[in-house]
Design a protein around this motif. Sequence first.
Motif, short mmCIF file in Angstrom:
data_model
loop_
_atom_site.label_atom_id
_atom_site.label_comp_id
_atom_site.label_asym_id
_atom_site.label_seq_id
_atom_site.Cartn_x
_atom_site.Cartn_y
_atom_site.Cartn_z
N SER A 157 46.15 86.54 7.98
CA SER A 157 45.09 87.52 8.27
C SER A 157 44.24 87.77 7.02
CB SER A 157 45.70 88.83 8.77
OG SER A 157 46.43 88.63 9.95
N TRP A 158 44.91 87.86 5.88
CA TRP A 158 44.19 88.15 4.63
C TRP A 158 43.31 86.98 4.23
CZ3 TRP A 158 44.62 85.95 -0.34
CH2 TRP A 158 43.97 86.67 -1.35
N CYS B 275 37.25 95.97 5.34
CA CYS B 275 37.87 95.43 4.13
C CYS B 275 36.79 95.19 3.09
CB CYS B 275 38.62 94.14 4.45
SG CYS B 275 39.56 93.48 3.06
N GLN C 215 39.47 86.73 3.08
CA GLN C 215 39.19 86.26 1.71
C GLN C 215 38.12 85.18 1.71
OE1 GLN C 215 42.10 83.79 -0.09
NE2 GLN C 215 41.67 84.48 -2.19
N ILE D 182 49.11 98.83 4.85
CA ILE D 182 48.50 98.70 3.55
C ILE D 182 48.50 100.05 2.84
CG2 ILE D 182 47.08 96.75 4.26
CD1 ILE D 182 44.72 98.65 4.52
N ARG E 41 50.77 88.10 7.68
CA ARG E 41 49.91 88.94 6.84
C ARG E 41 49.02 88.09 5.94
NH1 ARG E 41 51.92 93.93 3.69
NH2 ARG E 41 49.66 94.13 3.73
N THR F 247 43.25 94.85 11.18
CA THR F 247 42.71 94.67 9.83
C THR F 247 43.60 95.33 8.79
OG1 THR F 247 41.33 96.63 10.09
CG2 THR F 247 40.34 94.52 10.66
N THR G 33 44.97 94.20 -1.77
CA THR G 33 45.89 93.65 -0.77
C THR G 33 46.45 92.32 -1.23
OG1 THR G 33 44.58 94.73 0.96
CG2 THR G 33 46.14 93.05 1.66
N GLY G 34 45.62 91.52 -1.90
CA GLY G 34 46.11 90.25 -2.43
C GLY G 34 47.21 90.45 -3.45
N SER H 65 49.65 92.70 9.56
CA SER H 65 49.64 91.85 10.75
C SER H 65 50.59 92.42 11.78
CB SER H 65 50.05 90.42 10.37
OG SER H 65 50.00 89.57 11.49
N LEU I 114 50.37 91.32 -1.58
CA LEU I 114 50.98 90.11 -1.00
C LEU I 114 51.69 89.29 -2.06
CD1 LEU I 114 48.14 89.02 1.46
CD2 LEU I 114 50.33 90.05 2.07
N LEU J 35 40.28 93.97 -0.61
CA LEU J 35 40.69 92.56 -0.54
C LEU J 35 41.58 92.20 -1.72
CD1 LEU J 35 40.24 89.65 0.74
CD2 LEU J 35 38.48 89.39 -1.01
#
Length: 855
Positions: free
Chosen positions: A562-563, A511, A567, A365, A559, A251, A519-520, A254, A523, A516
């Motif tokens: 996984s996100w 998460c 989401q 992260i 990654r 989590t 992390t977005g 990746s 990315l 969330l």
Amino acid sequence: MSPPSPDAEMEWEFVSLRSLGLRIQLGHIPGQKCPNPRRAFNDEFVVIDTHGIHEVSLDFCDCIMAKGHVQQLLQMSWFPSTTADPKTAATFRVLEQYQLLLFESKVSAYEFYHGLSRMTDNTGLLHVKDRYEVFLRMIREWRHLKMLKWAGRGHDPKGVDATAGGECTVLCPACPQPRKNLPADYNTSSSKRWLHALFLAIDANFHLKCKVVSKDSIDPSLSCGWAYFVEEHAYKDFLHENVDVTQEKSTCASHNAVNMADTKANRRLAATGLGTVDCAWHNMKRPNAVGDLQKGERYINMDYLFFSTVHHSTVDILNVSYDIACQWHKKLWDRMRAFPPSMQFNHAAKITSFFVPKFHLPAHIEKCQTLFSFNFKSGVGRTDGEAPERGWANINPVASSTKEMGPGARRDTLDDYFGDSNWKKTVGLGSTMLRKLKDALPKRAEHQVALDELEEGLNEEYGAALEQWRTQVEIWENDVAQPNPFEQRMETKEDEKDIQTGACLALHEDCSQSVLISTGLELEEQQQRLKADRAGLGMHTTDNQEGKLLQRSNILQRRVDSWVKIQELYMPTLASLRINERSTSGGVVAADSFKLWLPSQVGRTAPCDLHLQRLEWRLRYGQAHDALRSLRSNLRAQTAILKYKDRNIRGQGANTRARNTLKGIESRIEVAANRYMCAHKALVVLSPFLNETGWHSSLRPLNREDIRFMSDVLWGQTEGSRKLSWIWNMRGAAPDEMDKDGSLEDMRIEWCKARARAKRWEEEVELLTEEMRRILQFFQWEAHRWNELGKECAIEPGEDSLREGLIAYAARQASLRQALSHSFSASWADTLAFVANINLSLPNDSYADMDIDSD
């Protein structure tokens, strides 16, 4: 007899000493006369020595006083190939030579043996008997017996069979070893308990594979788990019983080690690699800490190795480093219940901290980068956790030969190598520890001075806040469950408030909504960076450059995948949007072009939770200010370097280096500008939904002409008419204007990091001095142990010579430890006295620039 004339034809022929009549007599004992001499002849005996492979004639003594043929050969320092009627032997010298060459050059037995064969005859005219298979057996038995001898097993009256698991390892003298190098009250001294912590580092190596050449029933290991490998039968039985255990996915990032643990290619492989647990400070293999991996880096394998080696230590504080520690540690104690009772321990009575090695940490992260960092936790000094990675570089060359061995021969060979590696590090601790201490002393002073200067400046304006920060850091160091002072608090407070009011909608245990969105955003930045790097390659790219970009793209894609799964739990309407997107695109979308559909990108396209929009707005607001700070900082650096280049740099080489430096700064300016524009665009989209106003005055649209230094003049402007770019006019932009609302949080984190740096270097000096004490005490313990072994060896009557040999060997080993202790103590004496002196009498900044080698 007259010599042959020069004109006579002479024929030179290679002949052996045996053909000339030489016979080697065995069994003669100096000082004793054989009453009834009889000889057993062997005219086809082969001896392997450092000069080649030779056929000799042997005369074994066969009288009533004679020992067996094996004993007679050993008395000659010849190692027999078998215990039943040996026909081949290798000299002790050639076996020692091969063993050392293996350690230093990683030469295979095949290469070494055929090198000896060519030394015997390099023309191909002489037939040399092939004893390669026999040599393999002899070297394997030799290294096994040497391991038992070095561990003192020959002195034990109970015999070799009484050897316990891990008893033949070379222990790390610097690690805490109860009853060996720790004081009796080490558990009760509360103020300095952290000095007696055991540092462990877990890692896997997939170079050290093993092909399906044989099996354990045909080629078992000789050591039976007595050294570094775990006992194979118990290990394999446990894995077989738990073969159906599934491993939860990562989590965090990746991680291939987590998410692809069951997908490692193992076709025609008995083992895909090795898992190990090392001493994280000194890079030494631990007892029963090595085992084969059947697929990937599965938890069940690494758990077994961890519990197996921890069983050998009774210290109460464990600092465990693993590149996937953030995932691996979560259910570790639950998984421990499935292990045999002998491998379990009361984890509640121990203080166990988990870390991610420093080099691996940036791949995690943001939350993991503070929670599992060696830089921020107290009591770890300057440990980096990367010790196993350094060791793999030295052993990987043996993989080409060990992968072709049977399972038992491979484990015995690697056990031998690990033992030698530990021994080399042990005898090198004198210079290693001294170098580390000399490096740490000025660094400790330097960072303490930097902290003092920072606190002096902060006290004038933030005196009360500084004391509050100090209290918060100390509370977190004692209990990591408390709020982390190294993290930005906006998200944490928001989640905490929602949990308390019951408004938190946590659809995933690891998460939250704020994690969330953050992390977005991370990315998204990685996508922009990858796209910029791809565009910067130009037309003529190398295969290496393409390969690195492809690798980065694959990592990013995993990654993102996984996100996206998490989401869609919070934003279920995106599933249909992505289906429509895939149908219209008609193909696979690259990782750097994949649309993340953050709330600002959704807009009015689909319904979106207002709470998610608010979270993104706040994060984007902070992202915009961070991007502007980075932009201003790099513009200052660019101007400073340009001025320095114009005034001081001459010559093509120096100018080229300066241009390369400026190119890197220009790239960072471009990245910061793109970050800001992306954040501003999202703020414009989100503000109508949230009725946010007033932010436009400080965060304006960024145009290309705005990206300039304070003194830069645009085309057509003069000094009298020029205007300062708005990025320098906003609150907090000028160095002497502190935005107390926006900058206080950044200043708090910067102070926390400065304090952590000073504390870690201070701990480093304390740990090094404590380890030096432990090393010297460990050598004294070992010397005493060998002296006792010399006294305890029980030999049957009539074996006086054997008893004398055992006593002499034990005395030699004890003397060696005493010599190492005296040598280390003498080389450390001046530096340790210097440390004691400055700790007692001098302020920290008074030795910052001292040369501690001045004596």
